[in-house]
Write an enzyme that holds these catalytic residues in place. Sequence first.
Site, short mmCIF file in Angstrom:
data_model
loop_
_atom_site.label_atom_id
_atom_site.label_comp_id
_atom_site.label_asym_id
_atom_site.label_seq_id
_atom_site.Cartn_x
_atom_site.Cartn_y
_atom_site.Cartn_z
N HIS A 62 33.54 36.27 46.17
CA HIS A 62 33.05 35.72 45.10
C HIS A 62 34.03 34.22 45.07
O HIS A 62 35.33 34.34 45.23
CB HIS A 62 33.31 36.27 43.51
CG HIS A 62 32.65 37.31 43.58
ND1 HIS A 62 32.91 38.56 43.04
CD2 HIS A 62 31.33 37.84 44.10
CE1 HIS A 62 32.13 39.47 43.14
NE2 HIS A 62 31.13 39.27 43.80
N TYR A 131 42.79 39.95 35.93
CA TYR A 131 42.52 38.96 36.31
C TYR A 131 42.98 37.83 35.31
O TYR A 131 42.54 37.86 34.28
CB TYR A 131 40.92 38.40 36.59
CG TYR A 131 40.42 39.29 37.48
CD1 TYR A 131 40.30 38.95 38.96
CD2 TYR A 131 39.76 40.51 37.02
CE1 TYR A 131 39.27 39.57 39.63
CE2 TYR A 131 39.02 41.32 37.81
CZ TYR A 131 38.80 40.95 39.20
OH TYR A 131 37.95 41.90 40.03
#
Length: 186
Positions: A62, A131
Site C-alpha cells: 500500500h 502505525y
Amino acid sequence: MKAREMSLDGVLLFLPSPHHDDRGFFTRTFDVAVARDAGLQPELFVQDSQSRSRKGTIRGMHGRGGRGEAKLVRCARGAVLDVLVDARPASPTFGDQLAVTLDDIDFAHLYVPPGILHGFQALTEQADICYRIDREHAPGEDLSVRYDDPTLGIAWPLPVEAISTKDLAAGSWAELVAALGAPATT
C-alpha cells in the site's frame, strides 16, 4: 532510543532500549527529541492506528498518491516481516526494496517516508502493528501493488494464509510505474 538510516532513501529505523526484569518489560515507544534529531517533524503525525493479523496474513503493498503519507510503524505484539518498495520516481532508490523484521522483543520502529509502498506478513500466531500517520485517510489517493507481483518478486517467508479482496485486486508494479510516468525498473 537511537535512529539509524536504512538502504532506501529517507527510511529510518528507530531502535529503543527495552528494559526487562522479573515483572516484564518497559520500553519507550516514541521520543520526540530523537525523531527531531533524525530530521522528522513529529508534530505532523495526526493519527495512530493498530491492526491485528494472524500468522501468514499479508497486508500490502500500500501507498498514497498526492503528497504521499509518512508513517512510523512498529510491532507491539508478535513479529512481522515488514517490506518497503520505493515508488518515488525522483528517488535514487526508486524501485528498490527493503525488508525488516519488526517484533515485540526489540520494538524497533520503521519510519516510512511519503511515496514508499508498505506491506507486511505476520510471522507469529498473532501480530499487532501500530502505525503513527501524518495524514488523515483519503481513500481516493490509495495506491497498491499486488503482494505477489512477479517484477517485484518479494520473498514472503510463509505461505499466504489470508489477504484482503482489495489487496488481491491490486494492480502490477508495471501499471503503477506507468501511472507515475516513471521509467521501468527492476
